[in-house]
Design an enzyme around this catalytic site. Structure first.
Site, PDB file in Angstrom:
ATOM      1  CB  CYS A 108      -0.788  -0.233   0.975  1.00  0.00           C
ATOM      2  SG  CYS A 108      -1.922  -1.313   1.065  1.00  0.00           S
ATOM      3  CG  LEU A 109       2.329   2.630   3.847  1.00  0.00           C
ATOM      4  CD1 LEU A 109       3.324   2.777   4.655  1.00  0.00           C
ATOM      5  CD2 LEU A 109       0.825   3.431   3.891  1.00  0.00           C
TER       6      LEU A 109
END
Length: 419
Positions: free
Chosen positions: A261-262
């Protein structure tokens, strides 16, 4: 036992989700194209650290969890959940090919009255603009003949206090009826449901959660670089700031971002924003800082070796921890991979030790025995701070240690350098 729920994608999201539904008494079939994964699951052998083999086998034996490569079983279930990767292309743009390919397979088998939910992280508009048209090629109409919603996964691998079962679940349906149906499904297994007005609202909620972290990590990564120039200890400063009981949230610097995600989400939002003639400059800048952090760390490695009169070329550099997160073996987007490539390009002899990652096949490396590796290394770099490692002993047994995670705070040694 006939499956009620199908989860397409038997990975870090799909398998824990299947366990949560099975724990609640629901029957689930996991659908995946990787036959070896399917065989493992059906033997009750878990390859996901958040789901024990014991728990998985119990549900396989009682018929609550099964796995298959056969998409035709989707015809028989009440709900189909899509939990597949949404990576970036080589051009750092959203790559929805895996999700859209699976959606096309679902459309061929979609039945009237079924619920379809996308869980994969993506940009606002994906459910309505990309998934819905493909599903409607079945001849059925979303919101009338079948239900469609978006409910983002919130998995944090290795975490025990907040799990799939007790983390609030955001749900946004195409219509009020779609939202209601999705709430009924997840409400049967998850403690708290958070309905929002639309799939787009749910999609952007997920991006906001992760971009918030990305931006703040970029801030402390940039601060770490400044502290290095100013000869200040960034960890002392973060520790001191964190004593403020209001108006401050602790984030820590490191060698870069990892996980699905990040490192990915800022680019998904920026891509969609450009369609609206809007440029997320602040978010993109944070993404660039985090993307470049491994390069900065390698330059710091060069300097640390130079300070003891050793060139990077030919030096033995040991990386302690290569997974993206402490306590797990997840290698997705791990900054350690980029660091290994960069160090090899400089001529360094790179090895690693990681109790959760036995081998890096693409790099032709295996996790080296810790004691021997510490003794042989010209420089030991703490890249991922696994809790099972005694870092006091690491410093004691090494000739030089560079700590990118701040786990050696409190240890005083001339052999120790911190980010």
């Amino acid at each position: 036992m006939k499956a009620e729920i199908a989860i397409v994608g038997a990975g870090y999201v799909g398998v824990p989700l299947a366990q949560v539904f099975a724990d609640a008494g629901r029957s689930v079939v996991l659908v995946d194209v990787q036959a070896d994964r399917i065989a493992q699951l059906n033997r009750g052998e878990s390859y996901i650290e958040d789901v024990s083999s014991e728990e998985l086998k119990r549900h396989v034996d009682d018929g609550r969890i099964s796995a298959t490569t056969d998409y035709d079983l989707l015809r028989e279930v009440d709900a189909i959940l899509i939990a597949l990767p949404t990576p970036l292309s080589e051009q750092r743009e959203p790559d929805l090919s895996i999700v859209l390919s699976a959606t096309a397979e679902i459309a061929l088998r979609l039945q009237k009255g079924q619920l379809v939910v996308l869980e994969s992280t993506t940009y606002p508009g994906t459910t309505r603009e990309r998934v819905k048209p493909l599903l409607e090629e079945s001849g059925l109409t979303a919101g009338r003949d079948f239900h469609l919603a978006f409910s983002p996964e919130r998995v944090d691998p290795g975490r025990e206090d907040w799990t799939t079962q007790n983390t609030p679940k955001v749900v946004g349906g195409l219509t009020d009826g779609c939202t209601k149906r999705a709430i009924e499904l997840y409400g049967s297994a998850v403690e708290e449901i958070v309905p929002v007005s639309s799939p787009e609202a749910a999609e952007l909620t997920k991006l906001l959660e992760n971009i918030f972290r990305s931006v703040n990590i970029a801030l402390v990564n940039e601060l770490a670089q400044l502290c290095d120039r100013m000869d200040l200890d960034v960890w002392e400063i973060v520790d001191a700031a964190a004593t403020k009981p209001f108006g401050f949230m602790r984030f820590e610097p490191g060698p870069g971002l990892g996980g699905h995600c990040l490192p990915v989400d800022p680019f998904y939002l920026s891509y969609k924003a450009r369609e609206h003639d809007f440029y997320t400059e602040f978010i993109e800048l944070a993404g660039k800082i985090n993307q470049n952090q491994p390069q900065w760390c390698v330059r710091r490695i060069e300097r640390a070796l130079n300070e003891v009169a050793k060139p990077t070329n030919g030096s033995n550099v040991l990386l302690l921890g290569v997974s993206y997160k402490a306590g797990v073996g997840d290698m997705r987007e791990s900054p350690a991979l980029k660091m290994i490539h960069l160090l090899r390009a400089l001529g360094a002899d790179v090895s690693y030790h990681d109790p959760h990652v036995p081998e890096l096949i693409d790099l032709e490396l295996s996790s080296a025995p810790l004691e021997e590796s510490l003794a042989a290394a010209d420089l030991v770099c703490i890249v991922t701070a696994h809790p099972s490692i005694d870092y006091g002993e690491v410093v004691e047994r090494s000739s030089l240690v560079l700590d990118f995670r701040g786990v050696t705070r409190g240890i005083q040694s001339e052999k120790l350098v911190r980010l």
